[in-house]
Design an enzyme around this catalytic site. Structure first.
Site, PDB file in Angstrom:
ATOM      1  N   LYS A 255       0.818  -1.216   0.000  1.00 60.49           N
ATOM      2  CA  LYS A 255       0.000   0.000   0.000  1.00 60.49           C
ATOM      3  C   LYS A 255       0.863   1.282   0.000  1.00 60.49           C
ATOM      4  CE  LYS A 255      -3.988  -2.234   2.165  1.00 60.49           C
ATOM      5  NZ  LYS A 255      -5.054  -2.115   3.179  1.00 60.49           N
TER       6      LYS A 255
ATOM      7  N   TYR B 223     -12.409  -2.366  -3.638  1.00 59.40           N
ATOM      8  CA  TYR B 223     -12.952  -2.442  -2.279  1.00 59.40           C
ATOM      9  C   TYR B 223     -14.481  -2.321  -2.255  1.00 59.40           C
ATOM     10  CZ  TYR B 223      -8.326  -2.316  -0.087  1.00 59.40           C
ATOM     11  OH  TYR B 223      -7.056  -2.628   0.339  1.00 59.40           O
TER      12      TYR B 223
ATOM     13  N   PHE C  16     -15.651   3.514   6.783  1.00 58.28           N
ATOM     14  CA  PHE C  16     -14.278   3.861   6.433  1.00 58.28           C
ATOM     15  C   PHE C  16     -14.002   3.809   4.927  1.00 58.28           C
ATOM     16  CE2 PHE C  16     -14.358  -0.687   7.566  1.00 58.28           C
ATOM     17  CZ  PHE C  16     -13.827  -1.266   6.421  1.00 58.28           C
TER      18      PHE C  16
ATOM     19  N   ARG D 169      -0.764 -14.047   4.439  1.00 63.27           N
ATOM     20  CA  ARG D 169      -1.441 -13.354   5.546  1.00 63.27           C
ATOM     21  C   ARG D 169      -0.619 -13.425   6.840  1.00 63.27           C
ATOM     22  NH1 ARG D 169      -6.623 -11.821   4.408  1.00 63.27           N
ATOM     23  NH2 ARG D 169      -7.448 -12.084   6.500  1.00 63.27           N
TER      24      ARG D 169
ATOM     25  N   THR E  20      -4.737  -7.311  10.715  1.00 62.63           N
ATOM     26  CA  THR E  20      -5.160  -6.151   9.907  1.00 62.63           C
ATOM     27  C   THR E  20      -4.754  -4.831  10.552  1.00 62.63           C
ATOM     28  OG1 THR E  20      -7.045  -7.411   9.121  1.00 62.63           O
ATOM     29  CG2 THR E  20      -7.164  -5.033   8.819  1.00 62.63           C
TER      30      THR E  20
ATOM     31  N   ARG F 170       2.951  -5.674   8.596  1.00 60.02           N
ATOM     32  CA  ARG F 170       2.141  -4.574   9.167  1.00 60.02           C
ATOM     33  C   ARG F 170       2.756  -4.028  10.448  1.00 60.02           C
ATOM     34  NH1 ARG F 170      -3.342  -7.703   7.458  1.00 60.02           N
ATOM     35  NH2 ARG F 170      -3.769  -6.563   5.538  1.00 60.02           N
TER      36      ARG F 170
ATOM     37  N   ASN G  17      -2.104   0.203   6.757  1.00 60.33           N
ATOM     38  CA  ASN G  17      -1.604  -1.082   7.267  1.00 60.33           C
ATOM     39  C   ASN G  17      -0.676  -1.810   6.283  1.00 60.33           C
ATOM     40  OD1 ASN G  17      -3.536  -1.910   5.458  1.00 60.33           O
ATOM     41  ND2 ASN G  17      -4.570  -3.331   6.839  1.00 60.33           N
TER      42      ASN G  17
ATOM     43  N   HIS H  70      -2.167  -5.533   1.610  1.00 66.30           N
ATOM     44  CA  HIS H  70      -3.432  -6.272   1.478  1.00 66.30           C
ATOM     45  C   HIS H  70      -3.113  -7.674   0.984  1.00 66.30           C
ATOM     46  CE1 HIS H  70      -7.462  -7.471   0.249  1.00 66.30           C
ATOM     47  NE2 HIS H  70      -6.883  -7.948  -0.844  1.00 66.30           N
TER      48      HIS H  70
ATOM     49  N   GLU I 288      -9.499 -11.202  -7.347  1.00 67.81           N
ATOM     50  CA  GLU I 288      -8.583 -10.073  -7.142  1.00 67.81           C
ATOM     51  C   GLU I 288      -7.407 -10.102  -8.128  1.00 67.81           C
ATOM     52  OE1 GLU I 288      -9.577  -9.350  -2.414  1.00 67.81           O
ATOM     53  OE2 GLU I 288      -7.557  -9.978  -2.975  1.00 67.81           O
TER      54      GLU I 288
END
Ligand code: CMP
Length: 146
Positions: free
Chosen positions: A11, A52, A60, A88, A94, A105, A115, A118, A129
């Site tokens: 990100k 998203y 949010f 993950r 998260t 993260r 964070n 993704h 995705e």
């Protein structure tokens, strides 16, 4: 264990930190995840909103879209044993405030919105995705298959 594919997004908060994107990609490879597609792009509002869309009713959503379009992202498709959970695990929880040091993260994120990364959460979402960002012709076969 199954060979899986997953989508990763590094990100804008992480790409803004010098050296962070390279270190994060190295962590993927060191964990046995092959990068089978990759690009560095700046998401348009339309792309971020679409990606998203499942969160569009959440309070949010607007801030998330604003953050995701605030700078470049590195999008990749990863392949390997148990890739979805393995990725993950590398990301950590998260909320970056709850993510231990040593996780992506924990090391590069700030809070629940900023964070750092993704990752897809299931095989079905990974498929959707990955195809959201990559054509079939942009996805490499894994090294063993060449
Ligand atoms: P990600 O894995 O990209 O999937 C959805 C994103 O929404 C999530 O990471 C967070 O960045 C963000 N998110 C989830 N919950 C919240 C929240 N309560 N406030 C702000 N952002 C959130």
């Amino acid at each position: 264990m199954a060979i899986e594919r997953t989508l990763s997004i590094i990100k804008p908060d992480a790409t803004a930190k010098p050296g962070a994107a390279g270190e994060i990609l190295a962590r993927f490879e060191k964990a046995g995840l092959q990068i089978i597609a990759m690009k560095k792009i700046r998401l348009t509002e339309e792309l971020a909103k679409g990606f998203y869309a499942v969160h569009r009713e959440r309070p949010f959503y607007g801030e998330l879209v604003a953050f995701m379009t605030s700078g470049p992202v590195v999008v990749s498709a990863l392949e390997g044993e148990n890739a979805i959970q393995a990725h993950r695990d590398l990301l950590g929880p998260t909320n970056s405030n709850e993510a231990p040091a040593g996780t992506i993260r924990g090391d590069f994120g700030t809070d629940i919105e900023r964070n750092a990364g993704h990752g897809s959460d299931a095989p079905e979402t990974a498929k959707i995705e990955i195809s959201y960002f990559f054509n079939a012709s942009e996805i490499l076969a894994p090294v063993e298959a060449l």
